[in-house]
Design a protein around this motif. Structure first.
Motif, PDB file in Angstrom:
ATOM      1  N   ALA A 117       0.699  -1.357  -0.013  1.00 48.81           N
ATOM      2  CA  ALA A 117      -0.004   0.081  -0.096  1.00 48.81           C
ATOM      3  C   ALA A 117       0.802   1.322  -0.068  1.00 48.81           C
ATOM      4  O   ALA A 117       0.493   2.249  -0.627  1.00 48.81           O
ATOM      5  CB  ALA A 117      -1.062  -0.010   1.425  1.00 48.81           C
ATOM      6  N   MET A 118       1.875   1.050   0.763  1.00 48.57           N
ATOM      7  CA  MET A 118       2.703   2.282   0.861  1.00 48.57           C
ATOM      8  C   MET A 118       3.532   2.741  -0.410  1.00 48.57           C
ATOM      9  O   MET A 118       3.581   3.827  -0.828  1.00 48.57           O
ATOM     10  CB  MET A 118       3.837   2.332   1.980  1.00 48.57           C
ATOM     11  CG  MET A 118       3.044   2.451   3.291  1.00 48.57           C
ATOM     12  SD  MET A 118       2.194   3.728   3.864  1.00 48.57           S
ATOM     13  CE  MET A 118       0.523   3.439   3.350  1.00 48.57           C
ATOM     14  N   VAL A 119       4.110   1.489  -1.214  1.00 46.84           N
ATOM     15  CA  VAL A 119       4.712   1.799  -2.288  1.00 46.84           C
ATOM     16  C   VAL A 119       3.577   2.316  -3.189  1.00 46.84           C
ATOM     17  O   VAL A 119       4.076   3.567  -4.254  1.00 46.84           O
ATOM     18  CB  VAL A 119       5.341   0.609  -2.925  1.00 46.84           C
ATOM     19  CG1 VAL A 119       5.634   0.464  -4.295  1.00 46.84           C
ATOM     20  CG2 VAL A 119       6.434  -0.007  -1.917  1.00 46.84           C
ATOM     21  N   ASN A 120       2.352   1.980  -3.627  1.00 45.00           N
ATOM     22  CA  ASN A 120       1.374   2.251  -4.212  1.00 45.00           C
ATOM     23  C   ASN A 120       1.308   3.460  -4.132  1.00 45.00           C
ATOM     24  O   ASN A 120       0.865   4.403  -4.994  1.00 45.00           O
ATOM     25  CB  ASN A 120       0.269   1.397  -4.003  1.00 45.00           C
ATOM     26  CG  ASN A 120      -0.983   1.698  -4.957  1.00 45.00           C
ATOM     27  OD1 ASN A 120      -0.812   1.975  -6.248  1.00 45.00           O
ATOM     28  ND2 ASN A 120      -1.913   2.174  -4.405  1.00 45.00           N
ATOM     29  N   SER A 121       1.024   4.032  -2.799  1.00 43.48           N
ATOM     30  CA  SER A 121       0.802   5.502  -2.521  1.00 43.48           C
ATOM     31  C   SER A 121       1.946   6.510  -2.884  1.00 43.48           C
ATOM     32  O   SER A 121       1.704   7.575  -3.506  1.00 43.48           O
ATOM     33  CB  SER A 121       0.401   5.641  -1.141  1.00 43.48           C
ATOM     34  OG  SER A 121       0.200   6.973  -0.846  1.00 43.48           O
ATOM     35  N   ALA A 122       3.126   6.017  -2.537  1.00 46.41           N
ATOM     36  CA  ALA A 122       4.271   6.968  -2.813  1.00 46.41           C
ATOM     37  C   ALA A 122       4.591   7.197  -4.430  1.00 46.41           C
ATOM     38  O   ALA A 122       4.718   8.209  -4.630  1.00 46.41           O
ATOM     39  CB  ALA A 122       5.491   6.155  -2.099  1.00 46.41           C
ATOM     40  N   PHE A 123       4.104   6.126  -5.326  1.00 42.31           N
ATOM     41  CA  PHE A 123       4.650   6.368  -6.612  1.00 42.31           C
ATOM     42  C   PHE A 123       3.245   6.591  -7.493  1.00 42.31           C
ATOM     43  O   PHE A 123       3.324   6.257  -8.851  1.00 42.31           O
ATOM     44  CB  PHE A 123       5.158   5.043  -6.843  1.00 42.31           C
ATOM     45  CG  PHE A 123       6.395   4.749  -6.509  1.00 42.31           C
ATOM     46  CD1 PHE A 123       7.605   5.574  -7.146  1.00 42.31           C
ATOM     47  CD2 PHE A 123       6.830   4.152  -5.456  1.00 42.31           C
ATOM     48  CE1 PHE A 123       8.670   5.558  -6.747  1.00 42.31           C
ATOM     49  CE2 PHE A 123       7.899   4.007  -4.942  1.00 42.31           C
ATOM     50  CZ  PHE A 123       8.977   4.693  -5.505  1.00 42.31           C
ATOM     51  N   THR A 124       1.975   6.733  -6.782  1.00 47.52           N
ATOM     52  CA  THR A 124       0.790   7.139  -7.477  1.00 47.52           C
ATOM     53  C   THR A 124       0.458   8.649  -7.286  1.00 47.52           C
ATOM     54  O   THR A 124      -0.012   9.226  -8.186  1.00 47.52           O
ATOM     55  CB  THR A 124      -0.280   6.241  -7.024  1.00 47.52           C
ATOM     56  OG1 THR A 124      -0.102   4.880  -7.280  1.00 47.52           O
ATOM     57  CG2 THR A 124      -1.713   6.496  -7.828  1.00 47.52           C
ATOM     58  N   ALA A 125       0.387   9.162  -5.856  1.00 47.04           N
ATOM     59  CA  ALA A 125       0.001  10.332  -5.430  1.00 47.04           C
ATOM     60  C   ALA A 125       1.093  11.154  -5.269  1.00 47.04           C
ATOM     61  O   ALA A 125       2.145  10.838  -4.377  1.00 47.04           O
ATOM     62  CB  ALA A 125      -0.619  10.270  -4.060  1.00 47.04           C
ATOM     63  N   GLY A 148       8.128  14.366  10.560  1.00 47.46           N
ATOM     64  CA  GLY A 148       8.268  13.781   9.711  1.00 47.46           C
ATOM     65  C   GLY A 148       7.661  13.901   8.378  1.00 47.46           C
ATOM     66  O   GLY A 148       6.857  14.775   8.322  1.00 47.46           O
ATOM     67  N   THR A 149       7.799  13.120   7.294  1.00 49.58           N
ATOM     68  CA  THR A 149       6.831  13.076   6.044  1.00 49.58           C
ATOM     69  C   THR A 149       5.998  11.931   5.794  1.00 49.58           C
ATOM     70  O   THR A 149       6.493  11.107   5.045  1.00 49.58           O
ATOM     71  CB  THR A 149       8.120  13.516   4.799  1.00 49.58           C
ATOM     72  OG1 THR A 149       8.950  12.129   4.813  1.00 49.58           O
ATOM     73  CG2 THR A 149       8.681  14.802   5.050  1.00 49.58           C
ATOM     74  N   PRO A 150       4.992  11.631   6.508  1.00 47.87           N
ATOM     75  CA  PRO A 150       4.323  10.526   6.192  1.00 47.87           C
ATOM     76  C   PRO A 150       3.643  10.415   5.182  1.00 47.87           C
ATOM     77  O   PRO A 150       3.496  11.317   4.391  1.00 47.87           O
ATOM     78  CB  PRO A 150       3.105  10.982   7.319  1.00 47.87           C
ATOM     79  CG  PRO A 150       2.877  12.370   7.436  1.00 47.87           C
ATOM     80  CD  PRO A 150       4.234  12.738   7.498  1.00 47.87           C
ATOM     81  N   ILE A 151       3.417   8.987   4.646  1.00 51.71           N
ATOM     82  CA  ILE A 151       2.786   8.720   3.422  1.00 51.71           C
ATOM     83  C   ILE A 151       1.425   8.475   3.360  1.00 51.71           C
ATOM     84  O   ILE A 151       0.787   7.953   4.504  1.00 51.71           O
ATOM     85  CB  ILE A 151       3.613   7.333   3.041  1.00 51.71           C
ATOM     86  CG1 ILE A 151       5.132   7.513   2.645  1.00 51.71           C
ATOM     87  CG2 ILE A 151       2.839   6.902   1.738  1.00 51.71           C
ATOM     88  CD1 ILE A 151       5.876   6.311   2.376  1.00 51.71           C
ATOM     89  N   ILE A 152       0.749   9.151   2.500  1.00 52.40           N
ATOM     90  CA  ILE A 152      -0.711   9.011   2.507  1.00 52.40           C
ATOM     91  C   ILE A 152      -1.334   7.664   2.491  1.00 52.40           C
ATOM     92  O   ILE A 152      -0.760   7.049   1.627  1.00 52.40           O
ATOM     93  CB  ILE A 152      -1.222  10.018   1.453  1.00 52.40           C
ATOM     94  CG1 ILE A 152      -0.484  11.315   1.473  1.00 52.40           C
ATOM     95  CG2 ILE A 152      -2.896  10.161   1.602  1.00 52.40           C
ATOM     96  CD1 ILE A 152      -0.896  12.150   0.288  1.00 52.40           C
ATOM     97  N   ASN A 153      -2.240   7.515   3.145  1.00 54.45           N
ATOM     98  CA  ASN A 153      -3.067   5.977   2.899  1.00 54.45           C
ATOM     99  C   ASN A 153      -3.664   6.307   1.594  1.00 54.45           C
ATOM    100  O   ASN A 153      -4.197   7.209   1.144  1.00 54.45           O
ATOM    101  CB  ASN A 153      -4.154   5.768   4.152  1.00 54.45           C
ATOM    102  CG  ASN A 153      -3.574   5.128   5.195  1.00 54.45           C
ATOM    103  OD1 ASN A 153      -2.608   4.512   5.002  1.00 54.45           O
ATOM    104  ND2 ASN A 153      -4.536   4.828   6.256  1.00 54.45           N
TER     105      ASN A 153
END
Length: 476
Positions: free
Chosen positions: A260-268, A404-409
């Motif tokens: 989920a985090m990889v998908n979020s980081a490279f999509t949004a 920190g720089t949190p990753i969006i859900n």
């Protein structure tokens, strides 16, 4: 939790298939069996505990009777739709939990055969079995494609075995031993010739144990020459390092979180803004709330007022509470707030959410926060509790972290990180004083939230924490 009784009984024996317990998941790890063959179970009785990619869930048996066989072992990963247990309801002509004589029906001797015979009949009545929750199981069992052997261009002689070692038992036609890249690296580190290793893996593949066994054999069988003496300390060091490493399978909650985090980081497209806030008055408000009778049964913490401040700010800027629908090419603005709270557990990070948190009073929100964190720490958070979130808070301050720089859900537009509260020098009413200060970090999806909107939301959260009582009166 309701389980569909979709598999017909054969001679009174029911086959219970692993259901999909959350949003299209295709597999789960069986953690613990609560029953064993010969035990009597009732309809609705919990028989096992499984871990999916989202949560740990207990499964109720949909049948009453005697357990015939457990068809999955503890620790085994099972595909959705696979039979995991068979139950004899005692209505069959020959099947019973106590066994039968030599002349009885052969199907009563093997529960696995019973499950196989039940499958064709089930397929006729249900073309595709509906899962418990979610979007469905795998259409067919995954099959491993046979490995294609490379065709040699000419005669190739396999490497000659060492005098002190037996010749390899299986070498492919290409002359190159079959081994995965990590195994080849391990062999190189240990100084092992893969061509001289006898493979024990499937299809003649060299395994990690094969390489280590060969390395151990070489250490005792072959004397070290004077030219090799210089590399012996390096080989020994490499061996020691491997022995002091642990490998943990990537599965369950951790596997889902990583994906989920990889998908979020490279999509949004993420943007993060920071704001330092004087929360001295918030800490005084927390102390006063703890003395009130209507908060006696809940734990009042600064996180409660941060959550309330975020909910009030979202009410003023509802566009932040939205999601991006790529397929429809629409922005979905939600008129409800399901507030996610990131929680660290033994099985990894989970983000359950409080449904309709914006409609709750402060005491109700405090009770919801307590119930959410208690459930998460016990490992009993359900998939439903982790779905449908609209905006999230992560409290990094409890770990002594400032920001920190949190990753969006995935599926959300923003996440707020709440840092630790520290005593810091601060200019207050024109004078330098020691005040309680924290740092807020807001990450947002720049497709949905521009810099102006993100800044306004962060500013309003900070304003609410600087003077929570005045903000509550002004904003209602």
């Amino acid at each position: 939790m309701a389980i569909q009784k979709s598999t017909p009984a054969v001679d009174g024996v029911h086959a219970f298939k692993l259901p999909d317990v959350g949003e299209g998941l295709v597999e789960a790890e069986l953690l613990t069996w609560y029953v064993k063959p010969g035990d009597t179970v009732a309809d609705g009785q919990m028989v096992c505990e499984i871990e999916t990619a989202k949560a740990v869930v207990e499964l109720p048996c949909p049948f009453s009777g005697t357990v015939r066989e457990l068809l999955a072992a503890e620790g085994e990963t099972v595909e959705v739709g696979s039979v995991i247990i068979t139950v004899d309801d005692g209505t069959g002509g020959s099947g019973s939990g106590s066994g039968s004589g030599a002349g009885s029906d052969s199907r009563s001797g093997d529960a696995a055969d019973t499950a196989e015979e039940a499958a064709p009949e089930a397929a006729e009545t249900e073309a595709r079995e509906k899962p418990l929750v979610g979007y469905g199981e795998k259409a067919a069992a995954t099959q491993r494609r046979a490995r294609r052997r490379p065709t040699p261009s000419g005669p190739v002689s396999p490497p000659a075995p060492r005098p002190t070692e037996p010749a390899p038992t299986a070498v492919p036609a290409s002359g190159r031993p079959l081994a995965k890249p990590p195994i080849r690296k391990l062999a190189k580190d240990l100084g092992v010739d893969l061509g001289a290793v006898a493979p024990t893996g499937r299809d003649g593949i060299v395994t990690r144990d094969d390489v280590r066994a060969a390395a151990g054999g070489e250490a005792t069988a072959a004397p070290v020459s004077s030219e090799e003496t210089a590399v012996v300390p390096q080989t020994a060091s490499t061996t020691d390092r491997s022995a002091r490493e642990r490998r943990v399978p990537i599965k369950g909650v951790r596997k889902h979180t990583a994906a989920a985090m990889v998908n979020s980081a490279f999509t949004a497209p993420h943007v993060t803004e920071f704001l330092q806030v004087d929360v001295t008055r918030t800490m005084r408000a927390v102390a006063r709330l703890r003395e009130r009778r209507d908060f006696a049964d809940v734990r009042v913490s600064p996180l409660l007022l941060v959550a309330k401040a975020l909910l009030m700010a979202v009410r003023r800027h509802p566009e932040v509470n939205s999601s991006w629908d790529e397929e429809a090419q629409e922005i979905v603005v939600k008129d409800y707030v399901n507030l996610g709270i990131a929680a660290a557990t033994e099985r990894g990070l989970v983000v359950p959410n409080i449904k309709d948190a914006d409609a709750q009073t402060l005491p109700e929100l405090a009770a919801s926060l307590k119930a959410l964190t208690d459930t998460a720490r016990s490992g009993k958070t359900s998939p439903a509790d982790m779905s449908g979130g609209t905006i999230t808070i992560t409290n990094v301050g409890v770990f002594g972290v400032d920001a920190g720089t949190p990753i969006i859900n995935p599926g959300e537009a923003a996440i707020l990180a709440f840092g630790q509260i520290r005593d810091m020098p601060w200019v207050h009413k024109g004078e330098l004083k020691i005040r309680k200060v924290t740092t807020l970090s807001l990450s947002f999806d720049h497709r949905l939230v521009d810099g102006e909107l993100g800044s306004k939301l962060l500013r309003d959260v900070g304003t609410a924490l600087e003077d929570p009582e005045l903000t509550a009166l002004a904003w209602g």
